[in-house]
Design an enzyme around this catalytic site. Structure first.
Site: not given
Ligand code: NAD
Length: 359
Positions: A142, A191, A223, A247, A251
């Site tokens: 980001y 990852k 994942d 992020d 959620d």
């Protein structure tokens, strides 16, 4: 105690939910003999309209000079077609960077009164959901370079993901320290089967683990973590991860607990001055209708008292008042269920204030 709070009401439902949190803080001040001074700060779409900038420098200064910042939410359709640097969300990214708050902490905890609101099977919910996601907030993709250019005749978009070991270590420490205060289990999510930044992440986490022998560290690919959060969330105590993974996972974690309207968050850096906000956005679809759930913002104010102002009793009092309000069967529209009494945003706050007691 006297505390100076910078207040960002923002856009959409922001002003109405922040108003309720301030009413609760005023009641706490009255009960416990504190003084909370509020300074209004323009940020987001309303700041673009007023100042032509989603976070004018003097507004950021007010936040940095405060004892902490309470934020509603920013954004809305009106500003969607603005260029990237003029979007309301840019103000938020600049606020986080300007305050140096590199750690975002989001609890994913199910209120027993709302167990039915979880989309998960009862057998999974009954095992318990109570964990925290510690998300790195001011690094990673980001904050990397973003550009779109013509390469070999094709329009090509590039977003750069960078982490250095210092950035990883400081968020790693928050993860280990948080685990120490809870169940002493830390799951590092990355990852590393694909990304170099994740391989460095994993290496730094294991190096840090030697300093925290009392905390059990585990690694999980992002994942798999996304699957495990819905399969068996009871396995998690503290999850630490990088900006974009955090992020998305936070959620997902909020969804399994019922409503995003109920969940607070804190963002902290090297000082006690933190940024406190509910995890949801500005919900333009329900703005101005007095139906928004203000509890996420009210609990964010409670987190501010606990983590930045060292007022644990006052924070406990707010959390107990929210619990008593739910026990009495009141629900805002987002968590309404059969047999409960539906209330609006203001009435929800009034009922919580009614249940506030000095411990
Ligand atoms: P959202 O979180 O605003 O809304 C998603 C859904 O949840 C909507 O149906 C909304 O009505 C509902 N909802 C959200 N908060 C609620 C509450 N307190 N009570 C009851 N229902 C609630 O997400 P979105 O619709 O994707 O985004 C809307 C705007 O908010 C966009 O401009 C987005 O960029 C912005 N946004 C801001 C922040 C922030 O300020 N931190 C975070 C996320 C999104």
């Amino acid at each position: 105690m006297i505390k100076n709070i910078a207040v960002i009401r923002g856009d959409g439902i922001g002003p109405e939910i922040v108003e309720q949190a301030l009413r609760v803080l005023d009641k706490i001040a009255e009960l416990y003999g504190h003084t909370f001074n509020y300074t209004d700060v323009d940020m987001g779409g309303c700041a673009i309209d007023k100042w032509g900038d989603p976070l004018p420098p003097e507004m950021l200064k007010k936040c940095v000079e405060s004892d902490s910042v309470l934020l509603g939410a920013v954004g809305g359709n009106k500003w969607n077609d603005m260029p990237g640097y003029m979007r309301p969300e840019k103000g938020l990214l600049r606020l986080r960077a300007g305050m140096g708050v590199y750690s975002n902490n989001r609890p994913a905890k199910i209120w027993p009164q709302l167990a039915n609101a979880s989309p998960l099977k009862k057998s999974i919910v009954d095992k318990g959901i109570d964990f925290i996601i510690v998300r790195e907030l001011i690094g990673g993709i980001y904050f990397g370079e973003h550009k779109t250019e013509d390469i070999d005749g094709k329009t090509t978009a590039i977003d750069v993901l960078t982490y250095n070991e210092e950035e990883i270590e400081r968020i790693g420490r928050i993860g280990f320290e948080t685990a120490r205060k809870r169940g002493r289990k830390l799951c590092s999510v990355e990852k590393s089967n694909v990304l170099d930044s994740s391989r460095l992440w994993k290496k730094v986490m294991h190096r840090l683990a030697e300093e925290y022998p009392d905390v059990q560290l585990s690694d999980m690919l992002v994942d798999n973590c996304a699957m495990q959060i819905v399969k068996d969330p009871s396995q998690f105590d503290v999850v630490v991860t990088e900006n974009m993974f955090g992020d998305i996972l936070s959620d997902e974690a909020s969804m399994i607990t019922g409503s995003i309207g109920m969940i607070p968050s804190s963002s902290l850096g090297a000082t006690a001055c933190g940024l406190y906000e509910p995890i949801h956005g500005s919900a333009p679809d329900i703005a101005g209708k007095d139906v928004a759930n203000p509890v996420g913002t009210i609990l964010s104010a409670a987190m501010m008292l606990r983590f930045s102002f060292d007022m644990p009793k006052e924070a406990d009092a707010i959390e107990k008042a929210v619990s008593a309000y739910l026990d009495a069967g009141y629900r805002t529209a987002d968590i309404m269920s059969e047999g409960m009494t539906e209330v609006g945003c203001r009435q929800c706050c009034e009922l919580i204030i009614h249940n506030l007691r000095k411990e």
